[in-house]
Design a protein around this motif. Sequence first.
Motif, PDB file in Angstrom:
ATOM      1  N   ARG A 320     -81.049  61.405 -39.297  1.00 32.00           N
ATOM      2  CA  ARG A 320     -80.036  60.517 -39.555  1.00 32.00           C
ATOM      3  C   ARG A 320     -79.038  61.150 -40.914  1.00 32.00           C
ATOM      4  NH1 ARG A 320     -80.309  55.754 -43.163  1.00 32.00           N
ATOM      5  NH2 ARG A 320     -82.499  56.145 -43.182  1.00 32.00           N
ATOM      6  N   ALA A 321     -79.458  61.917 -41.895  1.00 37.39           N
ATOM      7  CA  ALA A 321     -78.563  62.602 -42.725  1.00 37.39           C
ATOM      8  C   ALA A 321     -77.746  63.721 -41.937  1.00 37.39           C
ATOM      9  CB  ALA A 321     -79.389  63.082 -43.747  1.00 37.39           C
ATOM     10  N   ASN A 322     -78.499  64.415 -40.942  1.00 41.51           N
ATOM     11  CA  ASN A 322     -77.518  65.474 -40.168  1.00 41.51           C
ATOM     12  C   ASN A 322     -76.722  64.996 -39.353  1.00 41.51           C
ATOM     13  OD1 ASN A 322     -79.204  67.511 -41.282  1.00 41.51           O
ATOM     14  ND2 ASN A 322     -80.964  67.370 -39.651  1.00 41.51           N
ATOM     15  N   ALA A 323     -76.689  63.794 -38.920  1.00 45.06           N
ATOM     16  CA  ALA A 323     -75.711  63.076 -38.128  1.00 45.06           C
ATOM     17  C   ALA A 323     -74.390  62.862 -38.724  1.00 45.06           C
ATOM     18  CB  ALA A 323     -76.272  62.035 -37.369  1.00 45.06           C
ATOM     19  N   LEU A 324     -74.536  62.627 -40.144  1.00 42.29           N
ATOM     20  CA  LEU A 324     -73.372  62.283 -41.142  1.00 42.29           C
ATOM     21  C   LEU A 324     -72.998  63.542 -41.762  1.00 42.29           C
ATOM     22  CD1 LEU A 324     -74.989  59.167 -42.637  1.00 42.29           C
ATOM     23  CD2 LEU A 324     -73.037  59.318 -40.793  1.00 42.29           C
ATOM     24  N   GLY A 325     -73.439  64.689 -41.396  1.00 40.04           N
ATOM     25  CA  GLY A 325     -72.695  65.963 -41.986  1.00 40.04           C
ATOM     26  C   GLY A 325     -73.453  66.558 -43.264  1.00 40.04           C
ATOM     27  N   GLY A 466     -69.521  56.759 -41.144  1.00 41.93           N
ATOM     28  CA  GLY A 466     -69.027  57.709 -40.078  1.00 41.93           C
ATOM     29  C   GLY A 466     -69.412  58.942 -39.793  1.00 41.93           C
ATOM     30  N   PRO A 467     -68.835  59.897 -39.077  1.00 41.24           N
ATOM     31  CA  PRO A 467     -69.350  61.213 -38.781  1.00 41.24           C
ATOM     32  C   PRO A 467     -68.939  62.325 -40.121  1.00 41.24           C
ATOM     33  CG  PRO A 467     -67.033  60.603 -37.817  1.00 41.24           C
ATOM     34  CD  PRO A 467     -67.598  59.355 -38.219  1.00 41.24           C
ATOM     35  N   ASP A 468     -68.246  61.475 -40.730  1.00 41.42           N
ATOM     36  CA  ASP A 468     -67.710  62.230 -42.370  1.00 41.42           C
ATOM     37  C   ASP A 468     -68.641  61.648 -43.521  1.00 41.42           C
ATOM     38  OD1 ASP A 468     -65.873  64.105 -41.169  1.00 41.42           O
ATOM     39  OD2 ASP A 468     -64.395  62.626 -41.359  1.00 41.42           O
ATOM     40  N   GLY A 469     -69.693  60.786 -43.147  1.00 44.39           N
ATOM     41  CA  GLY A 469     -70.408  60.417 -44.310  1.00 44.39           C
ATOM     42  C   GLY A 469     -69.863  58.668 -44.813  1.00 44.39           C
ATOM     43  N   VAL A 470     -69.791  58.677 -45.852  1.00 38.66           N
ATOM     44  CA  VAL A 470     -69.461  57.201 -46.173  1.00 38.66           C
ATOM     45  C   VAL A 470     -67.958  56.953 -46.413  1.00 38.66           C
ATOM     46  CG1 VAL A 470     -69.695  55.566 -48.313  1.00 38.66           C
ATOM     47  CG2 VAL A 470     -71.774  56.828 -47.589  1.00 38.66           C
ATOM     48  N   GLU A 471     -67.418  56.060 -45.738  1.00 39.69           N
ATOM     49  CA  GLU A 471     -66.059  55.674 -45.687  1.00 39.69           C
ATOM     50  C   GLU A 471     -65.865  54.456 -46.600  1.00 39.69           C
ATOM     51  OE1 GLU A 471     -64.376  55.843 -41.975  1.00 39.69           O
ATOM     52  OE2 GLU A 471     -65.702  57.681 -41.343  1.00 39.69           O
ATOM     53  N   LEU A 493     -55.284  41.617 -42.985  1.00 39.85           N
ATOM     54  CA  LEU A 493     -55.515  43.149 -43.428  1.00 39.85           C
ATOM     55  C   LEU A 493     -56.280  43.966 -42.233  1.00 39.85           C
ATOM     56  CD1 LEU A 493     -56.399  44.701 -45.980  1.00 39.85           C
ATOM     57  CD2 LEU A 493     -58.490  43.564 -46.003  1.00 39.85           C
ATOM     58  N   ALA A 494     -55.971  45.118 -42.398  1.00 36.49           N
ATOM     59  CA  ALA A 494     -56.522  45.971 -41.342  1.00 36.49           C
ATOM     60  C   ALA A 494     -57.811  46.386 -41.731  1.00 36.49           C
ATOM     61  CB  ALA A 494     -55.492  47.371 -41.018  1.00 36.49           C
ATOM     62  N   LEU A 495     -58.741  46.687 -40.851  1.00 37.68           N
ATOM     63  CA  LEU A 495     -59.948  47.184 -41.006  1.00 37.68           C
ATOM     64  C   LEU A 495     -60.378  48.569 -40.666  1.00 37.68           C
ATOM     65  CD1 LEU A 495     -61.765  44.100 -39.590  1.00 37.68           C
ATOM     66  CD2 LEU A 495     -61.107  44.428 -41.961  1.00 37.68           C
ATOM     67  N   LEU A 496     -61.328  49.204 -40.947  1.00 39.99           N
ATOM     68  CA  LEU A 496     -61.584  50.653 -40.938  1.00 39.99           C
ATOM     69  C   LEU A 496     -61.607  50.677 -39.355  1.00 39.99           C
ATOM     70  CD1 LEU A 496     -64.335  51.357 -43.524  1.00 39.99           C
ATOM     71  CD2 LEU A 496     -61.840  52.199 -43.349  1.00 39.99           C
ATOM     72  N   ALA A 497     -62.191  50.054 -38.544  1.00 36.46           N
ATOM     73  CA  ALA A 497     -62.210  49.979 -37.251  1.00 36.46           C
ATOM     74  C   ALA A 497     -60.963  50.079 -36.545  1.00 36.46           C
ATOM     75  CB  ALA A 497     -63.041  48.968 -36.751  1.00 36.46           C
ATOM     76  N   ASP A 498     -59.996  49.620 -37.174  1.00 34.83           N
ATOM     77  CA  ASP A 498     -58.453  49.699 -36.756  1.00 34.83           C
ATOM     78  C   ASP A 498     -57.822  50.889 -36.584  1.00 34.83           C
ATOM     79  OD1 ASP A 498     -58.918  46.846 -36.351  1.00 34.83           O
ATOM     80  OD2 ASP A 498     -58.048  46.099 -38.096  1.00 34.83           O
ATOM     81  N   ASN A 499     -58.338  51.835 -37.384  1.00 34.56           N
ATOM     82  CA  ASN A 499     -57.596  53.020 -37.463  1.00 34.56           C
ATOM     83  C   ASN A 499     -58.565  54.275 -36.549  1.00 34.56           C
ATOM     84  OD1 ASN A 499     -55.743  52.117 -39.078  1.00 34.56           O
ATOM     85  ND2 ASN A 499     -56.979  52.118 -40.949  1.00 34.56           N
ATOM     86  N   THR A 500     -57.679  54.941 -36.101  1.00 37.01           N
ATOM     87  CA  THR A 500     -58.514  56.060 -35.360  1.00 37.01           C
ATOM     88  C   THR A 500     -58.958  57.144 -36.368  1.00 37.01           C
ATOM     89  OG1 THR A 500     -56.308  57.084 -34.856  1.00 37.01           O
ATOM     90  CG2 THR A 500     -57.297  55.695 -33.178  1.00 37.01           C
ATOM     91  N   ALA A 501     -58.210  57.095 -37.201  1.00 36.40           N
ATOM     92  CA  ALA A 501     -58.443  58.188 -38.373  1.00 36.40           C
ATOM     93  C   ALA A 501     -59.321  57.835 -39.536  1.00 36.40           C
ATOM     94  CB  ALA A 501     -57.212  59.094 -38.981  1.00 36.40           C
ATOM     95  N   PRO A 502     -60.390  58.216 -39.888  1.00 37.53           N
ATOM     96  CA  PRO A 502     -61.074  57.957 -40.900  1.00 37.53           C
ATOM     97  C   PRO A 502     -60.546  57.798 -42.360  1.00 37.53           C
ATOM     98  CG  PRO A 502     -61.915  60.000 -40.459  1.00 37.53           C
ATOM     99  CD  PRO A 502     -60.901  59.495 -39.386  1.00 37.53           C
ATOM    100  N   ARG A 503     -60.614  56.531 -43.093  1.00 39.51           N
ATOM    101  CA  ARG A 503     -60.104  56.890 -44.423  1.00 39.51           C
ATOM    102  C   ARG A 503     -60.907  57.692 -45.410  1.00 39.51           C
ATOM    103  NH1 ARG A 503     -56.629  51.973 -45.100  1.00 39.51           N
ATOM    104  NH2 ARG A 503     -56.392  51.003 -43.217  1.00 39.51           N
TER     105      ARG A 503
END
Length: 503
Positions: A320-325, A466-471, A493-503
């Motif tokens: 699980r940790a590897n999947a998050l980088g 996400g793929p880059d860890g905690v957002e 309000l825009a949510l994280l899932a609304d954006n293609t690029a991670p915050r």
Amino acid sequence: MPTLSKIHPLETRASTGITGLDNVLHGGLPGGHLYLFEGEPGTGKTTLGIHFLLAGLKVGETGLYVTLSETGEELKTVAQSHGWDLEQPGLSIFELVSADELGPEAEQSIIHPAELELSETVQGVMKQVQATRPKRVVFDSLSEMRLLAQDPLRYRRQVLALKHFFARHGCTVLMLDDLSARTGDMQLRSIAHGVIWLHQVVGEYGADKRYLRVAKMRGIKFRSGEHDFTLDTGGIQVFPRLVAAEHHKVFHAESVSTGNAAFDAALGGGLARGSNTLFVGPSGVGKTTTALACVYTAMQRGEKAAYYLFDEGLGTLLPRANALGYRLEEAMERGNFLISTLDPAEVTAGEFAARVRHAVEVDGVRAVVIDSLNAYLQAMPGSKFLLLQMHELLTYLNQRGIITILVLGQHGVLGEGRQDIDLSYLSDAVVMFRYFEARGNLLKALSVTKSRTSQHATTIHEFRLGPDGVEVGEALTDFEGVVAGVSRYTGNLALLADNTAPR
């Protein structure tokens, strides 16, 4: 710790052969005195006695093991199970009652009369001491002598005679009592120079827990209270009770990053050194992963981290940790990430505290994670003991400048706001994790509800893994009821899932 250390010019300390017990006694037993070790069968008295004699051999002190309750062969078998050899020069085993003396022709002299029988026993010990001239003596056990005496006054008189005899010959003596013939008298405790109790607690599940307590020790300071110990292959290991006030260390106070700028801002600047942070929330909400993100960032700064895992196995955590980088295997190979999977049914609070101390003082760890406190609670005899031990451990870690993260789960998958124990008052900072519903999806939010070290944000933020860890997203200003678990959307309000690029 050295085996012998000076107290004053006329007295030395005799090591017990057990580092932890010597630590409790601040250096060992004052030499040339008689000590009483009391404990029910199975608490490790015989093993402790062998420890004591073998420690004497290492410093050139001869030893004598006087046994009434076990044969010499049984003692050698016990020693061999720990990898020890009792057939060494300077070490003698004296059986007060041999197999020949237990034959039918000796029945009369063994049982009657009591006065003659006890006198012969004491004289036999004295003759053996005069013949071998030992510096250390273990007498096992007093229960048989008490039965032979059949009278408290006769018993006390003979023990006093042995005490004065040993003192004249400069012997340091351990008298073992298994309490099987206890009559309720306190006479021997008043005679002995020191008294140590060994206890064994039998729980409903898991391994038996053992602890010792120094009830009395004349002329020296000692660490009072209960001290956990284990009895396993290799002998006894004692874990002295942690006293945080003894371990203060000067460190540079600063706040360090969690690896996420938005999370740092919510915390008021990040995680403060010499503080502990509690992650609390329902199962699956991301507490463990967020803790991993924090320690992974610490390792990227060149610091060592220790992770104590009670709930999960490495077989699920590492993938699980590897999947998050988070490449934890590489950090483990370099020695920067020390991870321990612990069984709460097998480890005691004292042993756990000793492991943490070793990681901090020997391995140089700067960040510690305990995951989770729910499982750790199960290892304790009661919540009161957990609070006391955890308070001492957290104070110790704070005084050493360690960043500590505690994980505490709440009941239910979505969280009912109820937990087994409240440690929020012990924590310097509290981060609350919650689920909330929006647009037909089950989302996650975090909020910092307390911080003693900084001015934290009071807003509630969406977060995800996400793929880059905690957002961590923007404050949920258009939602109400997120903390209560009954969210209501009131804006755009825009949510994280609304954006293609991670915050």
